[in-house]
Structure formats: structure tokens, C-alpha cells
Design a protein around this motif. Structure first.
Motif, PDB file in Angstrom:
ATOM      1  N   ARG A 367       0.827  -1.210   0.000  1.00  0.00           N
ATOM      2  CA  ARG A 367       0.000   0.000   0.000  1.00  0.00           C
ATOM      3  C   ARG A 367       0.864   1.265   0.000  1.00  0.00           C
ATOM      4  O   ARG A 367       0.529   2.261  -0.642  1.00  0.00           O
ATOM      5  CB  ARG A 367      -0.957  -0.025   1.193  1.00  0.00           C
ATOM      6  CG  ARG A 367      -2.066  -1.066   1.042  1.00  0.00           C
ATOM      7  CD  ARG A 367      -3.138  -0.898   2.104  1.00  0.00           C
ATOM      8  NE  ARG A 367      -2.657  -1.253   3.419  1.00  0.00           N
ATOM      9  CZ  ARG A 367      -2.814  -2.458   3.979  1.00  0.00           C
ATOM     10  NH1 ARG A 367      -3.420  -3.423   3.306  1.00  0.00           N
ATOM     11  NH2 ARG A 367      -2.370  -2.696   5.187  1.00  0.00           N
ATOM     12  N   SER A 368       1.980   1.222   0.710  1.00  0.00           N
ATOM     13  CA  SER A 368       2.893   2.369   0.695  1.00  0.00           C
ATOM     14  C   SER A 368       3.471   2.581  -0.695  1.00  0.00           C
ATOM     15  O   SER A 368       3.635   3.719  -1.155  1.00  0.00           O
ATOM     16  CB  SER A 368       4.032   2.151   1.698  1.00  0.00           C
ATOM     17  OG  SER A 368       3.536   2.076   3.019  1.00  0.00           O
ATOM     18  N   LEU A 369       3.769   1.483  -1.391  1.00  0.00           N
ATOM     19  CA  LEU A 369       4.326   1.579  -2.741  1.00  0.00           C
ATOM     20  C   LEU A 369       3.278   2.072  -3.735  1.00  0.00           C
ATOM     21  O   LEU A 369       3.608   2.769  -4.697  1.00  0.00           O
ATOM     22  CB  LEU A 369       4.887   0.222  -3.159  1.00  0.00           C
ATOM     23  CG  LEU A 369       6.128  -0.217  -2.347  1.00  0.00           C
ATOM     24  CD1 LEU A 369       6.397  -1.696  -2.528  1.00  0.00           C
ATOM     25  CD2 LEU A 369       7.351   0.598  -2.729  1.00  0.00           C
ATOM     26  N   ILE A 370       2.010   1.711  -3.498  1.00  0.00           N
ATOM     27  CA  ILE A 370       0.931   2.241  -4.338  1.00  0.00           C
ATOM     28  C   ILE A 370       0.890   3.768  -4.217  1.00  0.00           C
ATOM     29  O   ILE A 370       0.771   4.491  -5.207  1.00  0.00           O
ATOM     30  CB  ILE A 370      -0.430   1.633  -3.932  1.00  0.00           C
ATOM     31  CG1 ILE A 370      -0.476   0.138  -4.268  1.00  0.00           C
ATOM     32  CG2 ILE A 370      -1.586   2.361  -4.628  1.00  0.00           C
ATOM     33  CD1 ILE A 370      -1.706  -0.573  -3.724  1.00  0.00           C
ATOM     34  N   LYS A 371       1.003   4.241  -2.984  1.00  0.00           N
ATOM     35  CA  LYS A 371       0.951   5.693  -2.738  1.00  0.00           C
ATOM     36  C   LYS A 371       2.102   6.415  -3.449  1.00  0.00           C
ATOM     37  O   LYS A 371       1.955   7.549  -3.904  1.00  0.00           O
ATOM     38  CB  LYS A 371       0.987   5.956  -1.231  1.00  0.00           C
ATOM     39  CG  LYS A 371       0.935   7.435  -0.835  1.00  0.00           C
ATOM     40  CD  LYS A 371       0.852   7.586   0.671  1.00  0.00           C
ATOM     41  CE  LYS A 371       1.062   9.037   1.111  1.00  0.00           C
ATOM     42  NZ  LYS A 371       0.129   9.983   0.521  1.00  0.00           N
TER      43      LYS A 371
END
Length: 654
Positions: A367-371
């Protein structure tokens, strides 16, 4: 008891591609079912066959399961073996020159270690430990940066029968002291400093501080690996790693131990604040790690490059870095740094550089990488990937879909793995060449793992209803006890309320009619809203499915009318919202949740932050969020947080 209601609906399904099925270690659904039938027809015989087939024994065992002192189960007890031998020596005739570890340092420097070299380094340290008087059964604390040396330290302890307890390098001196004291450790192995995100982490200083906090007379020596060359304080009990090992022989006869000999203690947080020392055995634990590598990761030692991003301070780093991959003779990547240093595409760069085939990471990292941007993976050649995995918590369907389409480019199966520190290895996960996957579901139990869903009295709940996840039969890789606390072990994992016969996982779940499991969150994360029992994970998934939201965590706080109010902490994909813009987004998100899963789940309060409070392993600290939601002062230790400053931001309600 009112059932825990499932409010998440997912209809997408992904069947394994024919080419993947054809090469899989478990090929097709019938092969999976055949293993399950074998376990059902002769449970001890099933595990006996697998243990003999996948492990190398010094003295063969004659009995699989001893349940005479349940729930203190024993497996393969009269057999002897050595974990280090299974991970290293048995590969030397065929894989001596194969790369075992590809180490990428924080600054990008890459080094490789073959099985022959790793064996020699482990033997040298094992001989060094013996020269310091460390013997079988002694406890050794390992407080190291993510490195080849951390794996060497663990393997060296296993080689001589010493019981290691790895403490994550982000833990504070106080946390370290508690673990040293509880384990009564004879030796501490550390480094001068760790290097992480371009910054030095003072590990030796933390050890010094820990040993000064109380009675640590048990610690005779502190062994220090020189990683950074940074200045450290020195005392008579301190010893440099390189000075100890440089004159040691590169051969060390393994210490053969009973399959029930404790391999390690790994401390996990407990509800009382006192850490729980989860104690794992030698034979049963290693069997679980090996089988799950072979089945769930479809391991191909001759061609795979495996990368699990977990630190060895956590169980994932034990089972799927230090032991499981090496026991199969795999080549794997070990990464010292963080995914955003020196740039946000570091993970994808590493996959491309080392031609990683199997990538295993946490939903919080995804999810952090999506952001950070979907364009970043596309800037790197990810064509080597053939299998993706997730670990640590349930993955919400939209993050699953991003992982599948953007990282896996629509062609890589995803293995969403449910397991725990206490289980030692995967319990519920798709076998990628057999089981169709659904975004957000960990799918089906591994063959031989008997999973059930029960109410608070231990009775099975109706299909499609939520309840407590239990494992109904003992299995080889489960924890044997809690170190020095057998009563707490029984009360926590085999409570009398459930009849004392089932392993209580502490997670809520529901099972669909087709047998698929959906994890709904921790039991203590179930919210009671106006008579409805709702799992927090499903509300989080609904929020993250909104295109504005990168990440969300949901907790409850007391409410005079409804019992509990739903409080959501949200990280947006863009800048943090404030003022009227924030109020509009709150209204939109509440309506979104009502539309996605029903008005009962609408958050009463939404707070925005630039991030969520996470440990350095990426775990969201939901206990801290519950404290913030209730408006209480934080008294918990926050030293393990990657971003403690975020707490002040999240205190602010709109």
C-alpha cells in the motif's frame, strides 16, 4: 454469541494458468485433494512420510506424534537431527558453488555468498561460540542488522544446539533488556551499527544501555560485528566478531539434537505488556518451513531467486530467510535497506537487478508503494517474476489487484499467506499450481492443517458466519510452549472456554461455502456496533477501494448508544486533507463505505495523516490508534516506530 458478520463481498476469481500448473510442485486441484485425503486417512503416517522425505535425520524417529501431555504436543521426539546440517551440509555435494545469499547493502553494494562459503563462515562462528563456552541449551540473543552475518549467527547457534532469540534491531534498549532477562541469555551478538535508509542505527550502544538497566549477570560476553566502523564504547566483556572467527577452523561437527530440542525463542507482544517467548522445536518447525517453501512458493532451487523482504527479527525472517530457503538449497536476496532509499523504486530496481523470481512482502509495504506511484514498477524490468506473496496481515482486494496487475503484470499467481509467529509456517494459503485465488482471501488450508470456525464456546458456527479461527489438530510446526510460562501458554492458545482442545489463533474469520477463508481481523479488533459484530479489516478494505485512499486503519472507541463507534485513520494518495476539503472527503468516504458494505459500517470519525504509526517491519500499531481514538495519553513504548512524530498528527480530530 452473536456471529461476527462478514460485510465484504468479492466475486473476482483467478485460476492458475495451464503453464504454471504444468510445472508446479503440486500440480492441479486433484493433487491438492489427494494430499488432504492422505492426511485425513492416516494423520500420523502422513506427517511421518513427509518428515522422512524432506528432512535429513541423524537418528531416524520411530513415532510421529506424542499427544499424551496435550496441549504440550511432541513430534518425532526420539529422532535426532541438526537444522544447520539440513540447511548447509547436505547441499555441499551438489550445490557447493551455487549462490546461497545475494546481499544488497543499504548503499547498493552487492556481494554474493556460495553454499560452500556460507558453510565455512557458519562453522567458524560455531567454533568461536564453543570457545566462549556456549553449549547446547544456552540462550544467545541476536541483535543484528539485516545482513549475511545475522543468518550466520542464527545458523551457528543451531549448529551447536544453542537456543537463539533474535531481537529486531529497531527495538529499544528497554525491550532488549526484557528479552535478555527473560531468556537468561549467556551471550549477546550485535553490531557496532546498522545502516538503514542512509542513517546509522547504534546497535552496540543499545546493548550497552540494555545491560545497564538491570541485573544482566547472565550475559558473559558481547560479540560485536564491525558493520559500519562507527565508534563504540568497549568493556572487558566485549569481543570483536572478526577477531573471534579469523583463526577458527572451517569445519564444525554438528551437534545432533532431539527433534523436540528448542531451536529458538522469539518474543512477541502480549496483551499484558510482558512479551511472550514463543518456543519452537527443531524438527517440527523445520518441516513446516520446508513444506511451505515447496508447496506455497513452488520452490525451484535450480532456477529460482527468492526474496522475502522481512527482517530476521520477525518470524517471517526466520522461516523464509534464515531457514526455509536454505533448507531447500535456494538462492535468495537479503536487503539491508528500506524501499524508499535512495529512491522510491528501490524494490523494483532490486528485483530487476537480481532477476528475482519470487517476491514476498507485506500488504503495508504494497500500500505504501501504491501511494508512491504506479508508474514506478513500470520503469524496471520485472519480467523475471513468476510468483508473488503477501504476509503479515490480510491484504485488501484493491491492493491485491494492484499487486497482480502492476507488479505481476497479470501473469504471476499471488499467494496470500495466513500464519503466525506461533504456527511457525503457513497454515492457510493457496498452492499456486492448484488453487484458484480470490483477491483478499487466503483461500484454503495447507494439506494436513485442520482449520475450523467456532463461537465463544468452541462450537462450530454455521457456514458463511464469522467466528474464531481455530486449528483442531496438532501440527508439527506449532509452538511448544511459552518460555518459562506454561500456564500462560495453555490459557492463551488452548483456553478452557473452548474445551482446551483447539489451538486458538486470536483471529476472526469466516469460511465461504466453497471452503475459502477470509481473515476479518484480530479478535480484539472486532467492533460491536449497534448489536452487529464487525471485523475491522473489511471496513479498511472498503475505504482503500476508494480511489482517493492509499491506506486505512480502523479501530473502535466506546459509544453511549451504539456500544462502539468506528474510527478510521486514513492516508490519502495525494496531500493530507484539511479544512473544508477534509470535511467533504470525510462525507464522501462515509457514503462510500455505506454503499460498499452497508450503513452500519460507516465510520463515525475519520482522521487524516501523512502515514500510519508503523514498526520498522511495516506493522500498523493498532493499539496506539485505539489509544488515540479514545483521547487517552500514550503510555506504550513507541521506540519501535518508524515514524513516532505521526502520533501528534493523528491526535487531531476534525
Amino acid at each position: 454469541m452473536a456471529a461476527i458478520e462478514s460485510i465484504l463481498t468479492e466475486t473476482r476469481i483467478f485460476t492458475p494458468e495451464a503453464a504454471f500448473v504444468a510445472q508446479a510442485n503440486v500440480s492441479g486441484m486433484e493433487a491438492y485433494r489427494a494430499l488432504c485425503r492422505q492426511a485425513e486417512s492416516d494423520y500420523p503416517g502422513y506427517w511421518t512420510q513427509l518428515a522422512r522425505e524432506h528432512l535429513t535425520w541423524h537418528t531416524p524417529f520411530t513415532r510421529a506424534l506424542d499427544d499424551s501431555a496435550a496441549p504440550f504436543y511432541k513430534w518425532f521426539e526420539d529422532g535426532t537431527l541438526n537444522v544447520s546440517y539440513n540447511c548447509l551440509d547436505r547441499h555441499l555435494p551438489t550445490r557447493a558453488d551455487q549462490t546461497a545469499l545475494i546481499f544488497e547493502a543499504d548503499d547498493g553494494t552487492v556481494s554474493q555468498v556460495s553454499y560452500r562459503q556460507l558453510h565455512a563462515r557458519v562453522c567458524q562462528l560455531a567454533n568461536g561460540l564453543k570457545s566462549l563456552g556456549v553449549t547446547a541449551g544456552d540462550r544467545v540473543i541476536v541483535y543484528m542488522p539485516m545482513s549475511v552475518e545475522a543468518v550466520v549467527a542464527m545458523q551457528a547457534c543451531a549448529r551447536i544446539g544453542a537456543i537463539h532469540s533474535v531481537v529486531f534491531g529497531g527495538f529499544s534498549a528497554k525491550s532488549l533488556f526484557e528479552r535478555i532477562s527473560d531468556a537468561q541469555a549467556k551471550l549477546v551478538i550485535t553490531a557496532d551499527e546498522g545502516l538503514r535508509g542512509g542513517k546509522a542505527v547504534p546497535l552496540k550502544r543499545a546493548v550497552d544501555d540494555a545491560l545497564a538497566l538491570g541485573d544482566c549477570a547472565c550475559v558473559e560476553r558481547v560479540l560485536v560485528y564491525r558493520r559500519s566502523g562507527g565508534a563504540v564504547n568497549w568493556s572487558a566483556r566485549d569481543l570483536w566478531w572478526h577477531e573471534l572467527t579469523q583463526t577458527q577452523a572451517e569445519q564444525c561437527e554438528p551437534t545432533w539434537v532431539s527433534a523436540e530440542h528448542p531451536l529458538f525463542i522469539l518474543y512477541t507482544s502480549g496483551s499484558t505488556g510482558k512479551p511472550k517467548g514463543v518456543q519452537h522445536s527443531t524438527g517440527g518447525y523445520l518441516l513446516g518451513a520446508v513444506l511451505s517453501m515447496h508447496w506455497v512458493f513452488d520452490a525451484k532451487p535450480d532456477t529460482d531467486v527468492f526474496w522475502c523482504t522481512a527482517d530476521v527479527g520477525w518470524i517471517t525472517g526466520h522461516s523464509y530467510v534464515a531457514y526455509g530457503p536454505l533448507a531447500l538449497g535456494m538462492t535468495q536476496v537479503i536487503f539491508e535497506g528500506i524501499p524508499t532509499f535512495p529512491h522510491a523504486g528501490r524494490f523494483w530496481e532490486i528485483i530487476a537487478r537480481h532477476r528475482v523470481t519470487t517476491f514476498y512482502t507485506a500488504p503495508t509495504a504494497i500500500r505504501s508503494l501504491i501511494k508512491l506511484g504506479s508508474d514506478l514498477p513500470a520503469q524496471h524490468d520485472l519480467s523475471s517474476l513468476r510468483l508473488l506473496g503477501t504476509v503479515g496481515e490480510p491484504i485488501n482486494p484493491e491492493a491485491w489487484m494492484w499487486y497482480h496487475s502492476v507488479v505481476g503484470q497479470g501473469r504471476c499467481p499471488i499467494v496470500d499467506t495466513w500464519w503466525q509467529t506461533e504456527t511457525g509456517s503457513h497454515m492457510i494459503a493457496p498452492l499456486p499450481g492448484a488453487v484458484a485465488t480470490k483477491p483478499g482471501s487466503c483461500t484454503l488450508p495447507l494439506p494436513g492443517i485442520d482449520v475450523g470456525v467456532v463461537d465463544e464456546t468452541g462450537h462450530d458456527v454455521a457456514p458463511e458466519q464469522g467466528g474464531f479461527l481455530v486449528i483442531k489438530k496438532p501440527f508439527p510446526s506449532q509452538l511448544r510452549t511459552l518460555w518459562n510460562d506454561a500456564e500462560r501458554f495453555k490459557k492463551t492458545y488452548f483456553p478452557e472456554e473452548l474445551g482446551g482442545k483447539y489451538y486458538l489463533a486470536g483471529d476472526s474469520t469466516h469460511q465461504e461455502a466453497d471452503g475459502y477463508f477470509w481473515i476479518m481481523g484480530r479478535i480484539d479488533d472486532v467492533l460491536n456496533v449497534s448489536g452487529h459484530r464487525l471485523g475491522t479489516m473489511e471496513i479498511e478494505s472498503a475505504l482503500v477501494s476508494n480511489p482517493l485512499v492509499a491506506e486505512a486503519a480502523v479501530v473502535g472507541k466506546p459509544h453511549d448508544i451504539k456500544g462502539e463507534a468506528v474510527v478510521a485513520f486514513v492516508v490519502l494518495k495525494g496531500a493530507r486533507a484539511s479544512g473544508d476539503a477534509a470535511k467533504k472527503i470525510v462525507a464522501d468516504l462515509r457514503d462510500w463505505v455505506a454503499k460498499e458494505i452497508g450503513p452500519i459500517a460507516k465510520p463515525d470519525e475519520i482522521r487524516f495523516g501523512d502515514n500510519l504509526p508503523k514498526t520498522r517491519s511495516g506493522k500498523i500499531m493498532r493499539r496506539l490508534l485505539r489509544t488515540l481514538a479514545r483521547g487517552e495519553d500514550i503510555t506504550q513504548d513507541t521506540s519501535t516506530l518508524e515514524n513516532p512524530a505521526i502520533l501528534e498528527q493523528l491526535k487531531q480530530a476534525l
